[in-house]
Design a protein around this motif. Structure first.
Motif, PDB file in Angstrom:
ATOM      1  N   ALA A 186      26.106  39.661  30.171  1.00 10.89           N
ATOM      2  CA  ALA A 186      26.106  41.014  30.717  1.00 10.89           C
ATOM      3  C   ALA A 186      26.568  41.013  32.171  1.00 10.89           C
ATOM      4  N   MET A 187      26.095  40.040  32.955  1.00  8.87           N
ATOM      5  CA  MET A 187      26.492  39.955  34.352  1.00  8.87           C
ATOM      6  C   MET A 187      27.986  39.672  34.480  1.00  8.87           C
ATOM      7  N   ILE A 188      28.464  38.687  33.738  1.00  7.52           N
ATOM      8  CA  ILE A 188      29.862  38.278  33.871  1.00  7.52           C
ATOM      9  C   ILE A 188      30.803  39.371  33.383  1.00  7.52           C
ATOM     10  N   ASN A 189      30.556  39.901  32.170  1.00 11.80           N
ATOM     11  CA  ASN A 189      31.453  40.912  31.606  1.00 11.80           C
ATOM     12  C   ASN A 189      31.278  42.280  32.243  1.00 11.80           C
ATOM     13  N   GLY A 190      30.022  42.600  32.570  1.00 16.68           N
ATOM     14  CA  GLY A 190      29.754  43.954  33.030  1.00 16.68           C
ATOM     15  C   GLY A 190      29.933  44.175  34.527  1.00 16.68           C
ATOM     16  N   LYS A 191      29.773  43.128  35.337  1.00 17.82           N
ATOM     17  CA  LYS A 191      29.807  43.308  36.794  1.00 17.82           C
ATOM     18  C   LYS A 191      30.783  42.371  37.497  1.00 17.82           C
ATOM     19  N   LEU A 192      30.663  41.059  37.214  1.00 18.01           N
ATOM     20  CA  LEU A 192      31.428  40.088  37.989  1.00 18.01           C
ATOM     21  C   LEU A 192      32.927  40.166  37.711  1.00 18.01           C
ATOM     22  N   LEU A 193      33.302  40.123  36.436  1.00 17.90           N
ATOM     23  CA  LEU A 193      34.730  40.167  36.120  1.00 17.90           C
ATOM     24  C   LEU A 193      35.388  41.469  36.571  1.00 17.90           C
ATOM     25  N   PRO A 194      34.752  42.620  36.404  1.00 17.79           N
ATOM     26  CA  PRO A 194      35.361  43.841  36.948  1.00 17.79           C
ATOM     27  C   PRO A 194      35.529  43.786  38.465  1.00 17.79           C
ATOM     28  N   ALA A 195      34.537  43.194  39.166  1.00 15.64           N
ATOM     29  CA  ALA A 195      34.634  43.094  40.622  1.00 15.64           C
ATOM     30  C   ALA A 195      35.773  42.170  41.025  1.00 15.64           C
ATOM     31  N   LEU A 196      35.884  41.019  40.353  1.00 18.27           N
ATOM     32  CA  LEU A 196      36.954  40.074  40.670  1.00 18.27           C
ATOM     33  C   LEU A 196      38.320  40.643  40.297  1.00 18.27           C
ATOM     34  N   THR A 197      38.384  41.386  39.192  1.00 16.71           N
ATOM     35  CA  THR A 197      39.643  42.021  38.797  1.00 16.71           C
ATOM     36  C   THR A 197      40.070  43.040  39.846  1.00 16.71           C
ATOM     37  N   GLY A 198      39.095  43.824  40.325  1.00 18.48           N
ATOM     38  CA  GLY A 198      39.395  44.791  41.370  1.00 18.48           C
ATOM     39  C   GLY A 198      39.881  44.135  42.644  1.00 18.48           C
ATOM     40  N   LEU A 199      39.275  42.986  42.983  1.00 17.81           N
ATOM     41  CA  LEU A 199      39.691  42.258  44.176  1.00 17.81           C
ATOM     42  C   LEU A 199      41.094  41.704  44.012  1.00 17.81           C
ATOM     43  N   ARG A 200      41.390  41.167  42.817  1.00 13.84           N
ATOM     44  CA  ARG A 200      42.749  40.652  42.542  1.00 13.84           C
ATOM     45  C   ARG A 200      43.773  41.778  42.677  1.00 13.84           C
ATOM     46  N   ASP A 201      43.463  42.932  42.093  1.00 15.87           N
ATOM     47  CA  ASP A 201      44.388  44.058  42.164  1.00 15.87           C
ATOM     48  C   ASP A 201      44.559  44.545  43.601  1.00 15.87           C
ATOM     49  N   TYR A 202      43.483  44.501  44.366  1.00 11.27           N
ATOM     50  CA  TYR A 202      43.546  44.900  45.772  1.00 11.27           C
ATOM     51  C   TYR A 202      44.487  43.987  46.548  1.00 11.27           C
ATOM     52  N   PHE A 203      44.387  42.682  46.310  1.00 10.44           N
ATOM     53  CA  PHE A 203      45.275  41.742  46.996  1.00 10.44           C
ATOM     54  C   PHE A 203      46.729  41.951  46.569  1.00 10.44           C
ATOM     55  N   LYS A 204      46.953  42.224  45.277  1.00 10.10           N
ATOM     56  CA  LYS A 204      48.315  42.361  44.770  1.00 10.10           C
ATOM     57  C   LYS A 204      49.000  43.617  45.310  1.00 10.10           C
ATOM     58  N   THR A 205      48.230  44.633  45.571  1.00  9.88           N
ATOM     59  CA  THR A 205      48.838  45.905  45.963  1.00  9.88           C
ATOM     60  C   THR A 205      48.583  46.213  47.438  1.00  9.88           C
TER      61      THR A 205
END
Length: 607
Positions: free
Chosen positions: A248-267
């Motif tokens: 629940a932590m990894i799928n529900g919170k951590l991965l979305p946060a890391l994905t958002g951070l990756r997208d932030y760096f890319k754009t």
């Protein structure tokens, strides 16, 4: 001296006074008694101050607390980017500096005078440090919380995973990490407005690191490792609940946060990254860089002086390298010799495990000669491991991680096996001496095992001291007879050349306006290093300016102190005793180390 020992000393003094004749009838005894009481009073005051500071500091830095073996804060992540944290850090350093300045230093014994000097130095340098906006650059490709958290979650680092509570603590820490990721983006938005941003090329290195952490299935995540290592004694119910909580932590919170951070760096961030490669391109960047040079070298050397020192050392080492070329009978020039050493397959392993095994064999060879040079050696052992897959593309060629304070985990000598052509056989002896024994492993493990110093002193580190010692350990390998093979000696020169080039390249990048490409070319022209290694090195200097200056500055300072001690003591000079002086007070600023060795030489002459 620990609190219990202090109390015992005070009690013993009172007992002695009660059994002696009244000291007022003997002026000498009265003076000695008064001095002893003053010393105990100031010692107790300083010890209490140092202990209190360390406790408060660990509460402010919970991840650091975990690494030093204090598990009271294992559920906390820490708010190092919050305004509350910045205020608390300032108040901590200000308050304790004032308290330290109130102590009567003249009445402290020599070992605590040295400790007090360190303590005051730290508080002052940290107060200067906070005047620069380091909070605006919370992430780089070389080290950050993104890397630290994966290492902690591996189950093979400092974070314990022995009880259900340990697992719950880690989940709570991950909650804090998710919050930190969001705050990091806020700080980087402020950084964009203030133009305190990373170079574009470093942003391009961070994005793949984040990509490697993004997987659709929690079971494939690097953060799922603790569930794959659940202790057998856990109940089936506990295992099921923890597994569900992790997913629940990894799928529900951590991965979305890391994905958002990756997208932030890319754009957003990538579009606003800076074109300049050095700190000079930042607002007030040259002054900031001079401070970082001071902080890492623990000196006040001007950047230009460091640059010239580097040029001189590069020229000297090139001459030594050419002597090796002649010794082995190579017919081409030095550039051709570099090419031969970096391209001939006979100088490299073809299997990653063979490289790791080679270092384990070197460990035994080096360990056999250490007793002739050291009275004090660490109780903790070390192991050799390859750098983890997720960070091997950007990691240094080798690194060291300290052992667990409680002895439950050995030190780790990490060797980067990503590119075997960047790990020549001729460089193995010097690299082992530097990263393991008697280099980082000796200095850091012995420091942690000290029993008669304040706690902060056991875990405090100064780059110039630690890296200077490790480079000195490479030099010591010559006296140990470990460089009888000219190719291995060339490896020693090659690593020394790296540290000399760092003085030139780091200052060139950050103070003289050098480009990344200019720095890379300089290192290619003056060493046989693999280009992938050179690129990683240069980008490391771009990310953490000033740190690379500390190696050579520290080594040259230790060598100078040794030469002065040998000249003054003559036949009284004992290499083991000299090493005791360097290693048995923890990590020291250069000036404090010079004072300590000076007092030792004076005491030896008086014998």
């Amino acid at each position: 001296m620990k609190k219990a020992v202090i109390a015992l000393t005070i009690a013993s003094l009172f007992n002695v006074q009660a059994c002696s004749k009244a000291p007022e009838n003997n002026p000498t005894l009265a003076a000695e008694s008064s001095q002893a009481q003053a010393e105990i009073s100031s010692s107790a005051q300083y010890q209490a101050l140092a202990d209190s500071f360390f406790k408060d500091y660990l509460a402010l830095e919970p991840i650091y607390a975990t690494f030093v073996g204090v598990n009271d804060h294992n559920s906390e992540f820490g708010g190092d980017l919050t305004e509350a944290y910045l205020k608390a850090r300032h108040e901590l350093n200000t308050r304790y500096l004032a308290k330290a300045m109130d102590i009567d230093v003249a009445t402290l014994p020599d070992d605590l005078k040295l400790s007090h000097d360190m303590f005051v130095y730290d508080r002052k340098i940290e107060l200067v440090n906070e005047t620069f906006p380091e909070r605006f650059i919370p992430i780089n490709q070389f080290y950050s919380n993104l890397i630290t958290m994966i290492q902690l979650g591996s189950g093979e680092s400092a974070q314990p995973f022995a009880t259900v509570e340990d697992y719950q603590n880690w989940l709570s820490r991950l909650e804090g990490f998710v919050e930190w990721i969001a705050l990091a983006q806020q700080r980087m938005n402020e950084a964009i407005a203030s133009k305190v941003v990373l170079p574009k090329v470093l942003v391009d290195r961070i994005i793949p690191q984040l990509d490697s952490q993004l997987v659709n299935d929690a079971k494939q995540s690097l953060y799922y490792a603790p569930i794959n290592q659940l202790p057998v004694e856990f109940t089936a119910e506990d295992k099921a609940k923890l597994t569900a909580d992790f997913q629940a932590m990894i799928n529900g919170k951590l991965l979305p946060a890391l994905t958002g951070l990756r997208d932030y760096f890319k754009t957003t961030y990538s579009a606003n990254a800076r074109a300049s490669d050095g700190w000079w391109g930042l607002p007030n960047g040259k002054a900031w860089y001079q401070h970082l040079a001071n902080k890492h070298t623990t000196t006040t050397m001007p950047v230009e002086e460091i640059h010239q020192m580097g040029l001189s050392e590069v020229a000297r080492i090139l001459t030594e390298m050419d002597k090796v070329r002649e010794q082995v009978g190579f017919k081409g020039d030095l550039a051709a010799f570099f090419n031969e050493l970096s391209s001939n397959d006979k100088f490299f392993f073809s299997d990653r495990q063979d490289l790791v095994d080679g270092y384990m064999g070197l460990k035994d060879k080096i360990n056999a000669v250490l007793p002739a040079y050291f009275n004090v050696m660490p109780k903790a052992d070390y192991v050799v491991k390859p750098v983890e897959d997720f960070r091997e593309k950007s990691a240094a060629g080798a690194s060291y991680e300290s052992p667990a304070v409680d002895g439950s985990r050995p030190g780790v000598f990490y060797i980067n096996t990503y590119n075997l052509k960047a790990q020549p056989k001729w460089g193995m002896t010097t690299l082992s001496l530097h990263e393991a024994a008697p280099g980082h492993h000796f200095q850091i493990a012995i420091k942690q095992e000290l029993e008669s110093v304040p706690e902060f002193q056991r875990f405090q580190g100064y780059t110039a001291f630690e890296e200077g010692w490790a480079l000195y350990a490479e030099y010591l390998g010559m006296e140990m007879g470990l460089f009888s093979d000219p190719y291995q000696y060339f490896g020693k020169l090659s690593d020394e050349m790296l540290r000399a080039m760092r003085l030139v390249v780091d200052t060139g990048l950050h103070a003289k306006g050098w480009s990344r490409e200019q720095a890379i070319q300089y290192m290619k022209d003056n060493s046989p290093m693999a280009e992938t290694d050179i690129v990683a090195e240069v980008e490391r200097y771009m990310a953490i300016p000033g740190q690379a200056l500390s190696y050579k500055v520290g080594q040259l300072t230790i060598l100078k102190l040794r030469a002065e001690a040998e000249a003054k003591l003559g036949e009284k000079f004992d290499i083991k005793a000299f090493h005791d002086q360097i290693l048995t007070s923890g990590s020291l600023p250069m000036a404090v180390m010079e004072q300590k060795v000076g007092r030792w030489v004076k005491a030896e002459l008086a014998k």
